[in-house]
Design an enzyme around this catalytic site. Structure first.
Site, PDB file in Angstrom:
ATOM      1  N   GLU A  93    -129.407 -39.191 -70.590  1.00 60.48           N
ATOM      2  CA  GLU A  93    -128.621 -37.971 -70.425  1.00 60.48           C
ATOM      3  C   GLU A  93    -127.393 -38.309 -69.591  1.00 60.48           C
ATOM      4  OE1 GLU A  93    -128.900 -33.336 -68.845  1.00 60.48           O
ATOM      5  OE2 GLU A  93    -130.649 -34.647 -68.669  1.00 60.48           O
ATOM      6  N   ASP A 118    -125.172 -39.824 -63.647  1.00 62.94           N
ATOM      7  CA  ASP A 118    -124.106 -38.973 -63.105  1.00 62.94           C
ATOM      8  C   ASP A 118    -123.573 -39.660 -61.857  1.00 62.94           C
ATOM      9  OD1 ASP A 118    -122.461 -36.719 -62.411  1.00 62.94           O
ATOM     10  OD2 ASP A 118    -123.894 -35.395 -63.395  1.00 62.94           O
ATOM     11  N   ASP A 168    -116.943 -32.354 -69.661  1.00 64.11           N
ATOM     12  CA  ASP A 168    -115.603 -31.850 -69.379  1.00 64.11           C
ATOM     13  C   ASP A 168    -114.822 -31.760 -70.690  1.00 64.11           C
ATOM     14  OD1 ASP A 168    -112.881 -31.540 -68.571  1.00 64.11           O
ATOM     15  OD2 ASP A 168    -113.385 -32.390 -66.613  1.00 64.11           O
ATOM     16  N   LYS A 172    -106.304 -29.601 -71.999  1.00 62.41           N
ATOM     17  CA  LYS A 172    -104.894 -29.872 -72.282  1.00 62.41           C
ATOM     18  C   LYS A 172    -104.768 -30.967 -73.334  1.00 62.41           C
ATOM     19  CE  LYS A 172    -103.263 -28.505 -67.700  1.00 62.41           C
ATOM     20  NZ  LYS A 172    -102.542 -28.919 -66.473  1.00 62.41           N
ATOM     21  N   ASP A 204    -119.383 -25.291 -74.779  1.00 58.60           N
ATOM     22  CA  ASP A 204    -118.921 -23.917 -74.977  1.00 58.60           C
ATOM     23  C   ASP A 204    -117.423 -23.888 -75.236  1.00 58.60           C
ATOM     24  OD1 ASP A 204    -118.250 -24.714 -72.374  1.00 58.60           O
ATOM     25  OD2 ASP A 204    -118.162 -22.640 -71.674  1.00 58.60           O
ATOM     26  N   ARG A 242    -127.973 -21.236 -66.597  1.00 55.05           N
ATOM     27  CA  ARG A 242    -127.388 -20.046 -65.989  1.00 55.05           C
ATOM     28  C   ARG A 242    -125.919 -19.899 -66.401  1.00 55.05           C
ATOM     29  NH1 ARG A 242    -128.972 -20.958 -61.218  1.00 55.05           N
ATOM     30  NH2 ARG A 242    -127.145 -22.034 -60.410  1.00 55.05           N
ATOM     31  N   PHE A 243    -125.194 -20.997 -66.353  1.00 54.17           N
ATOM     32  CA  PHE A 243    -123.792 -20.990 -66.764  1.00 54.17           C
ATOM     33  C   PHE A 243    -123.654 -20.567 -68.222  1.00 54.17           C
ATOM     34  CE2 PHE A 243    -120.688 -23.608 -69.100  1.00 54.17           C
ATOM     35  CZ  PHE A 243    -119.513 -23.079 -68.608  1.00 54.17           C
ATOM     36  N   GLU A 244    -124.512 -21.099 -69.067  1.00 53.66           N
ATOM     37  CA  GLU A 244    -124.466 -20.787 -70.492  1.00 53.66           C
ATOM     38  C   GLU A 244    -124.771 -19.318 -70.737  1.00 53.66           C
ATOM     39  OE1 GLU A 244    -126.486 -22.511 -74.632  1.00 53.66           O
ATOM     40  OE2 GLU A 244    -127.122 -23.250 -72.666  1.00 53.66           O
TER      41      GLU A 244
END
Length: 271
Positions: A93, A118, A168, A172, A204, A242-244
């Site tokens: 992951e 990460d 990310d 731009k 997203d 939660r963000f999703e």
């Protein structure tokens, strides 16, 4: 996976020296670069940021890193069976935020090992703490650039899957070249994925989702698991973050992509 896009802070190469406000440091891999040095210069698996490390996270890093941590230094090929203490399938992951979803997926599938990479120090400490409290022996945490991990430290065909959730999006146009999911990255990843291994991406950011779909569909080493092509429904094994959930409440669209590593047929012998 996290509650925001993964823009992790670059952490120290050794987490015995945890710094809440340390200067970013990046691991230097060997000079040999079969994937192309230009590729590495313009694409990393993370975007540096700074965040505070809590006392609990620092404690988890100090105690648990020697047991469950892996520094991405590019100096050796990792024996995954030795790292996990068993020969179960390993999924990589890339980018896990604070690690809540990684922990949930590890708990739901104890027969699959998760190597979570990460450079966000607070997230590393948080995931290590979750693994300890929830008794999840199938999690290992890697610190550093996943490109170097893939290229220098993982054996060919050693991975049963690859997960990239909410990377990310680099919205731009001039930054699109920095997006992780690109043909060069997929070519590298394909060498480390066993035939039949699944690449699972989620985002997203619709323009990035379309780019992911385009490059994965065009790549000869992968095939879409969705009949007729296109995006996949969110599989049950990927929990809603939660963000999703907040984004869905606002009408945002989240797209999942599930592509399988192709087993290429050997050419028939001459004669």
């Amino acid at each position: 996976m996290s509650d925001s896009h993964h823009t992790p802070e670059a952490a120290s190469a050794s987490l015995r020296h945890v710094r809440a406000k340390g200067e970013p440091r990046f691991p230097d891999g060997p000079k040999a670069d079969p994937a192309g040095s230009h590729f590495e210069r313009r694409i990393r698996s993370f975007q540096p940021r700074r965040s505070r490390v809590t006392a609990g996270q620092a404690d988890a890093l100090q105690r648990l890193w020697p047991l469950w941590g892996l520094d991405i230094d590019g100096r050796r090929v990792v024996d995954l069976a030795e790292l996990f203490g068993n020969a179960r399938p390993v999924v990589l992951e890339i980018g896990f935020g604070m690690g809540e979803t990684t922990a949930r997926m590890a708990a739901a599938d104890p027969d699959t090992n998760i190597l979570a990479a990460d450079v966000h120090t607070p997230g590393q400490g948080n995931l290590l703490g979750l693994a300890e409290r929830q008794e999840l022996p199938n999690i290992r945490v890697a610190n550093g650039d996943a490109i170097i991990l893939l290229r220098e430290m993982l054996a060919p065909g050693s991975l049963a899957g690859l997960r990239v959730y909410f990377p990310d999006p680099w919205p731009k146009k001039r930054h699109h070249k920095r997006r992780l999911i690109q043909p060069e990255f997929l070519t590298l990843a394909a060498t480390r994925l066993a035939p039949g291994a699944v690449v699972h991406c989620a985002t997203d950011w619709e323009p990035y989702a379309e780019q992911m779909l385009d490059v994965l569909t065009a790549h000869p080493d992968f095939e879409n698991t969705v009949p007729g092509g296109g995006f996949a429904p969110r599989p049950e094994h990927r929990p809603l973050t939660r963000f999703e959930g907040q984004g869905l409440d606002k009408g945002h669209v989240v797209n999942d992509l599930l592509f399988r590593r192709v087993q290429h047929k050997e050419p028939p012998p001459n004669g």
